[in-house]
Write an enzyme that holds these catalytic residues in place. Structure first.
Site, mmCIF file in Angstrom:
data_model
loop_
_atom_site.group_PDB
_atom_site.id
_atom_site.type_symbol
_atom_site.label_atom_id
_atom_site.label_comp_id
_atom_site.label_asym_id
_atom_site.label_seq_id
_atom_site.Cartn_x
_atom_site.Cartn_y
_atom_site.Cartn_z
ATOM 1 N N GLU A 237 0.792 -1.631 -0.565
ATOM 2 C CA GLU A 237 0.014 0.095 0.206
ATOM 3 C C GLU A 237 0.844 1.241 0.132
ATOM 4 O O GLU A 237 2.259 1.127 0.344
ATOM 5 C CB GLU A 237 -0.793 0.065 1.336
ATOM 6 C CG GLU A 237 -2.059 -1.237 1.520
ATOM 7 C CD GLU A 237 -2.859 -0.856 2.423
ATOM 8 O OE1 GLU A 237 -3.786 -0.360 2.118
ATOM 9 O OE2 GLU A 237 -2.234 -1.269 3.453
ATOM 10 N N ASP A 256 -4.253 -5.802 11.084
ATOM 11 C CA ASP A 256 -4.820 -5.276 10.229
ATOM 12 C C ASP A 256 -5.320 -5.927 8.968
ATOM 13 O O ASP A 256 -5.900 -5.560 8.432
ATOM 14 C CB ASP A 256 -4.669 -3.865 9.635
ATOM 15 C CG ASP A 256 -5.036 -3.235 9.788
ATOM 16 O OD1 ASP A 256 -6.286 -2.637 9.199
ATOM 17 O OD2 ASP A 256 -4.209 -2.320 8.287
ATOM 18 N N HIS A 261 -6.809 -10.466 5.387
ATOM 19 C CA HIS A 261 -6.856 -10.398 4.589
ATOM 20 C C HIS A 261 -5.737 -11.738 3.947
ATOM 21 O O HIS A 261 -6.224 -12.324 2.896
ATOM 22 C CB HIS A 261 -6.751 -9.496 3.737
ATOM 23 C CG HIS A 261 -7.670 -8.621 4.313
ATOM 24 N ND1 HIS A 261 -8.862 -7.642 4.160
ATOM 25 C CD2 HIS A 261 -7.346 -6.959 4.587
ATOM 26 C CE1 HIS A 261 -8.989 -7.416 4.727
ATOM 27 N NE2 HIS A 261 -8.273 -6.579 5.069
HETATM 28 C C1 BG6 Z 1 -8.469 -2.519 5.420
HETATM 29 C C2 BG6 Z 1 -7.205 -2.139 6.940
HETATM 30 O O1 BG6 Z 1 -8.878 -3.784 6.223
HETATM 31 O O2 BG6 Z 1 -8.293 -2.536 4.562
HETATM 32 C C3 BG6 Z 1 -6.654 -0.974 5.947
HETATM 33 O O3 BG6 Z 1 -7.808 -1.842 7.510
HETATM 34 C C4 BG6 Z 1 -6.207 -1.334 4.431
HETATM 35 O O4 BG6 Z 1 -5.758 -0.513 6.935
HETATM 36 C C5 BG6 Z 1 -7.353 -1.309 3.653
HETATM 37 O O5 BG6 Z 1 -5.825 0.034 3.928
HETATM 38 C C6 BG6 Z 1 -6.964 -2.474 2.525
HETATM 39 O O6 BG6 Z 1 -7.706 -2.496 1.227
HETATM 40 P P1 BG6 Z 1 -7.818 -2.425 -0.181
HETATM 41 O O7 BG6 Z 1 -9.410 -2.772 -0.737
HETATM 42 O O8 BG6 Z 1 -7.746 -1.156 0.073
HETATM 43 O O9 BG6 Z 1 -6.962 -3.149 -0.459
#
Ligand code: BG6
Length: 509
Positions: A237, A256, A261
């Protein structure tokens, strides 16, 4: 011979029709960011595409007093900024917003729930929502048990057919708290009523992983220890803290991003083919992966061989100078919260024995990109003495540029044998020429139709916590140093060493 649609488990016709019954979605924590940025825009987009049931309503619930009208106005701005159909005719919003209501109250007070019941009965009458409820818990997680208890006391969870509970992340903060929360949830509701959200599972490309693996015949025979040398999963990110210190200081990158994920991505890559594409079969297979998964610290069990943790210092986000993590508002000046992690895992089963799986994710990295890369073994014999071929790589890009690419060696034109890696590329955008729906659209619709396949089950969420528990413990005991990396870089150098110790390198993305 072509197979009929009925034979193909991934083409279940009931899934494409998505007929959802009348329902009211009650959002707890409705004044929060998630409602305005994700939930309402997703519902609005579903409405624009006529995927919502015609009898549908939303009731937002929060502490602050607000009129229905004022609540709708707030959400309108979010729809303009975040919905895909931000250019829909104003009439669309007018119609949609007529079904949005607001209720204020103290979440600990039984009166709040009695009044909510009365409001819902009125909504049922006005909107024809027939007593069906989706309770969306998007408050701070310490309220989850309280809301569940109160809903149960008020008799609002009694019928699993008409009431469902959606629970936002984080689901617990470690194995024990997740177990306690599961116990609470399952003391007031049946598992089939419960939808634990992980928005990564709602992403089109994440779901496509299953189609890619199990809807094609040519990849699966290669998808194992006989052909693959290792797997890399990257979720990088560019954003920093985004004003979420209150939550993030406590959570850090592991809770987080990794426990939820990245674990889900790993499960979808490593699971065995399910016997059917339904909630039980798919989730059973994912749980099996988690049960076989462990950090791979080598013989001595030295955690620094399998874990790198990092925190960003000041640096750059594109051409913008950005502060370091410790300089972010509301962050402790000596905070040791990790914003980056790299991990090495092993999966102890027949398919994956000996294939290391490397994960890395972090904030304020150089590029926003999520990718799963499967690297193949070297050729068994080097035929062209002056040319060492680079290994084949199958890369599944999740975002932003969704697609699949296969890297292989090609001969450079000319009289000599000279090799060069080239890519065979598939891009979602150009292949389908349509916008992909947002993750929440898919997930909310699945809750409405009662499909739990893309939600985490109680045992799954606990197994994922079990997997990350040794890392959390190691960090608490300071057995892994905190490495500082510059914002705008690819993370700490130690992360390169983690993978290089096995003779591999992170992919340059
Ligand atoms: C969220 C986290 O679950 O997912 C965030 O709390 C993160 O910190 C985000 O930035 C990332 O999601 P995506 O869909 O932008 O990859």
């Amino acid at each position: 011979m072509m197979r009929s649609l009925a034979e193909n488990p991934l083409r279940d016709s009931s899934r494409s029709e998505r007929g959802a019954a009348p329902v009211v979605m009650v959002i707890f924590g409705a004044s929060g960011d998630l409602t305005a940025r994700k939930l309402i825009p997703a519902l609005f987009d579903l409405g624009c595409e006529r995927r919502l049931p015609s009898q549908f309503a939303v009731v937002g619930l929060s502490r602050s007093p607000l009129s229905h009208e004022a609540f709708r106005e707030r959400l309108k701005a979010g729809v303009h900024s975040f919905a895909r159909h931000d250019d829909a005719p104003p009439q669309m919003w007018e119609n949609f917003s007529k079904g949005i209501f607001y209720h204020s109250g103290d979440l600990k007070d039984p009166q709040t729930y009695e009044k909510l019941k009365a409001l819902l009965a009125q909504v049922d009458k006005e909107r024809g929502t027939a007593g069906r409820r989706l309770f969306y818990l998007s408050t701070s997680p310490n309220y989850f048990p309280i809301i569940l208890e109160q809903l149960s006391q008020a008799g609002m969870l009694e019928d699993p057919e008409t009431s469902k509970v959606i629970i936002e992340k984080p689901f617990g903060t470690d194995l024990e708290t997740a177990q306690a929360l599961n116990q609470k949830v399952l003391s007031v509701a049946k598992e089939r009523q419960v939808y634990r959200i992980d928005h990564y599972l709602g992403k089109e490309t994440v779901q496509n992983l299953l189609v890619f693996r199990f809807g094609n015949a040519i990849f699966e025979p290669l998808w194992n220890r006989n052909h693959l040398s290792h797997i890399q999963i990257t979720v990088s990110e560019t954003v920093g803290l985004e004003g979420r210190a209150g939550y993030y200081e406590e959570a850090g990158v592991l809770k987080d991003m990794v426990q939820n994920h990245l674990m889900q991505l790993l499960c979808l890559v490593c699971m065995e083919p399910p016997v059917a594409f339904d909630a039980k079969s798919v989730r059973d297979e994912k749980v099996k992966v988690l049960k076989a998964l462990r950090l791979d610290s080598g013989v001595g069990g030295d955690l620094s061989r399998s874990v790198v943790r990092g925190q960003y210092a000041s640096g750059w986000a594109g051409s913008l100078r950005v502060p370091g993590y410790r300089e972010e508002p509301d962050v402790q000046v000596d905070s040791s919260t990790a914003t980056y992690v790299a991990l090495k895992f092993a999966v102890d089963n027949w398919r994956w024995k000996g294939v290391p799986i490397y994960l890395r994710t972090g904030k304020r990295l150089t590029k926003r990109v999520s990718e799963i890369a499967l690297q193949f073994k070297d050729v068994p014999q080097q035929l062209f003495p002056d040319e060492a071929p680079s290994p084949n790589v199958l890369a599944l890009r999740i975002q932003p540029d969704q697609g699949v690419s296969l890297r292989f060696e090609a001969k450079r034109p000319g009289p000599k044998i000279q090799m060069q890696p080239v890519n065979m590329d598939f891009r979602y955008g150009s292949a389908f020429g349509m916008e992909t729906p947002e993750a929440y659209e898919r997930l909310l619709l699945d809750c409405m139709v009662g499909d739990q396949t893309l939600f985490t089950r109680a045992d799954e969420v606990e197994e994922a916590w079990r997997v990350v528990a040794p890392v959390l413990q190691g960090w608490e005991e300071n057995r892994v140093p905190l490495s500082i990396y510059q914002a705008g870089s690819w993370g700490p150098e130690e992360s390169d060493r983690l993978i290089q110790q096995d003779g591999f390198r992170w992919r340059r993305l």
